[in-house]
Every structure is written in C-alpha cells, then in structure tokens.
Design an enzyme around this catalytic site. Sequence first.
Site, PDB file in Angstrom:
ATOM      1  N   LYS A 114      32.675 -83.792 120.996  1.00  0.00           N
ATOM      2  CA  LYS A 114      33.398 -82.222 120.596  1.00  0.00           C
ATOM      3  C   LYS A 114      34.634 -82.226 121.533  1.00  0.00           C
ATOM      4  O   LYS A 114      35.696 -81.440 121.049  1.00  0.00           O
ATOM      5  CB  LYS A 114      32.373 -81.148 121.025  1.00  0.00           C
ATOM      6  CG  LYS A 114      31.071 -81.329 120.094  1.00  0.00           C
ATOM      7  CD  LYS A 114      30.842 -79.874 119.512  1.00  0.00           C
ATOM      8  CE  LYS A 114      29.896 -80.147 118.513  1.00  0.00           C
ATOM      9  NZ  LYS A 114      29.348 -79.056 117.787  1.00  0.00           N
ATOM     10  N   LYS A 160      26.768 -88.359 111.382  1.00  0.00           N
ATOM     11  CA  LYS A 160      25.593 -87.463 110.932  1.00  0.00           C
ATOM     12  C   LYS A 160      26.206 -86.066 110.359  1.00  0.00           C
ATOM     13  O   LYS A 160      27.344 -85.978 110.196  1.00  0.00           O
ATOM     14  CB  LYS A 160      25.053 -87.052 112.143  1.00  0.00           C
ATOM     15  CG  LYS A 160      25.604 -85.905 112.964  1.00  0.00           C
ATOM     16  CD  LYS A 160      24.671 -85.337 113.854  1.00  0.00           C
ATOM     17  CE  LYS A 160      25.146 -84.021 114.394  1.00  0.00           C
ATOM     18  NZ  LYS A 160      24.703 -82.673 114.524  1.00  0.00           N
ATOM     19  N   LYS A 196      27.270 -79.244 110.355  1.00  0.00           N
ATOM     20  CA  LYS A 196      27.686 -77.946 109.712  1.00  0.00           C
ATOM     21  C   LYS A 196      29.070 -77.706 109.947  1.00  0.00           C
ATOM     22  O   LYS A 196      29.748 -76.937 109.215  1.00  0.00           O
ATOM     23  CB  LYS A 196      26.697 -76.777 110.054  1.00  0.00           C
ATOM     24  CG  LYS A 196      26.784 -76.334 111.405  1.00  0.00           C
ATOM     25  CD  LYS A 196      25.866 -75.040 111.422  1.00  0.00           C
ATOM     26  CE  LYS A 196      24.738 -75.250 112.075  1.00  0.00           C
ATOM     27  NZ  LYS A 196      24.550 -75.499 113.436  1.00  0.00           N
TER      28      LYS A 196
END
Length: 333
Positions: free
Chosen positions: A115, A197, A200
Amino acid sequence: MSDDKKIIFSGMQPSGLITLGNYLGALNNWTKLQDEYNCLYCIVDMHAITVRQNPAQLRKASRDVLMQYIASGLDPEKNIIYYQSHVSAHAELSWVLNCYTYMGELSRMTQFKEKSQKHADNINSGLFTYPVLMASDILLYQTDLVPVGEDQRQHLEITRDIAMRFNGIYGDVFKVPEAYISKVGAKVMALQQPEKKMSKSDENKNNTIALMDEPSIIMSKFKKAVTDSDNEVRFSDDKPGVSNLLSIYSAVTGITIPEAEKEFANVGYGNFKTSVGEAVVARLEPLQKRVADLEKNKDYLDSIIKINGEKANHLANKTLRKVHKKIGFPPRV
Ligand code: ATP
Ligand code: LTN
C-alpha cells in the site's frame, strides 16, 4: 451471546465495492459459521481511512457493506454487525497495543509495503500501524477464530505475537486467536492480471467483479478475462488465468475443480468464460435482490446499527477495563 460457544471476529473495509474475492474468501464463509459460533462482523471504517477517502463515498460504502453483509445471509439478530468507529474501545486499545508493538515487525508487513508503494504520496502512520488496530479489533472480544482470506495470514500472526507478548507481561489478558482460512476461494485473483489478488480498491474495474455489478457487466468482464494461448481448461501453476476462473467456478457452484476440468474438457475458452460468468450471475442475483429490498428499509438498518453497536461496546469495554487495570492506569472512582 451464549457462553458455551467459541467467538469469531472478522471485518471488511468500506474502501469500495465488495468484490467476488471478498465474498468467496470471507463473507460467504462467515454465513456458514453463524449457528455454531458467537460471531462479530465489523465494518472497519477506521481502517479504510488509512487511504484517503471521500467522506460522502465512505458513508455510502459503509452502509453498502452493511446491506451486503445482511443480503449475503448474515442474520443481524444472530451476529453482532456494527461500525468500528461506533465502538471507541478499538481506538483506545490500539493506542495501548502500539506501545507493545515494534517498528521492526510492522515494517515487515507485506500489505504495508504494497500500500505504501501504491500510495507513495500518503504513507501515513495509520497505514503503518494498521495491523495494531486490527489486533485490537480481534483481541477486544477474546476471539477464538478469525475467518479471513489468505492475504491476511501475516496480520493474524502479528496479532498473536502481540497478544502473547502482552500476556507474557501481565498474565492471561487476551485469548490468542487462530486464523481460519478456507481452502476454496481463499485467494481470488484479478481477472486481467491473474498474478495479483482481486482487490476492491483496484483502479482497473475489469480486474474485479463487484457483488452488485449488473449481469451484463459481469458477463462482459468474464469474457474479457485473461487466459492463455493453449486453449485447454486445466488447473495448473503455469495457467494462472484459467486456474483462477476454474477456482471461481468451483467456489460458486460447489463442483470440484477436477469435475469442472472434465466438464470443460472439450470446450473452447470463449464458452468456458461464458459458463463461469453465468454461474456467478446466478449466484449473485438473489443477493442483489435482497440488497434492493434492504435499501428501502432505512429504519431497520438504523436499528441494527444501534442495537449491535451497543452490544459490541459492552463486550469491548470489559476487555479494555481489564487492560487498563493491568497496565496500571488509575481506577475510575
Ligand atoms: P482493499 O483493496 O481496500 O485493500 P480488499 O479487497 O483487499 O480491500 P479487505 O476489506 O481488506 O478487502 O478484506 C476483506 C476480506 O476479504 C478479508 O478477509 C480478506 O482476506 C478477504 N479478501 C480480500 N481480497 C481477497 C481475494 N482476492 N480473495 C479472497 N479473499 C480476499
Ligand atoms: N485488514 C483486514 C480487515 C480487518 C479485519 C480486522 C479482518 C480489519 N480488522 C479484524 C479480520 C479481523 C483486511 O481484510 N484487509
């Protein structure tokens, strides 16, 4: 909550639209646990702000997650479903546990590394201490099991380490929780980039299926999904796109992967992808109808949040008081 059942805690961030990955890796498994365990399912809005969120969208996404939890089959009378920001003990315990967590262990977290690469302009300290807040979520409720997708395994390990470290100093304050990761659907991959992966917050919407995507959109995303050039429907490490589609098909239909390979043995990729899309549409349609019904029922949703928030506050405060006492904070008289 009955005393003889084990405790389950899990959560999802209202950081966007719930995906098929979140559903198969987490939510769908949660619905199977609600009779056997005492379950708490949190909407972790405090975690979501570790990445910049638009306030109106965050409010809407939190409500959407609530509706999709219920529409997926979580009964709000059996499970404690609530917003993390409504239970201040999460933030309070998190501060305490920050003081029992090392910079070194936090800097090894892969989610933090990923992130902070993705949001290089906003590497805030909340993003760094995200796992401590997650540990607090779990430890506040004396949780036995945490049903999550494969990507959260490392966060569960650090939660256990923090709990054991704290217990080592102060005695048995926290239950040391276990991860509960199902075999099927634990890691759904992105449709266009099956090496990563499904997530969202992915900007490429063709990578993700949202639970609320319309059938025509779902079909078109599956038709565009990346496969490979040998036109053989077979599960294999060197066929990540096809293997991902087979896993999705297996997870939504309940058919095993070897059975699915047989079913598609002489079928081209085009028809295979259409079949996977149709199976997903069929699985999601009833859920989408239930969300549409819930949307009309604001009072019902408000009452769930209020009642369950109170229950969560009550349970969380018990642990928080115990922690305060153990570490030597002055008693409230
Ligand atoms: P974000 O993109 O904002 O990081 P996310 O899609 O990774 O969000 P979370 O809210 O962080 O989702 O995770 C909710 C649950 O869904 C967790 O239990 C997580 O392990 C699970 N999960 C997330 N992505 C997948 C995936 N691709 N396959 C299976 N499970 C997943
Ligand atoms: N970090 C989790 C979301 C989360 C969570 C939790 C999951 C926050 N707190 C407690 C299980 C238990 C994620 O899925 N990214």
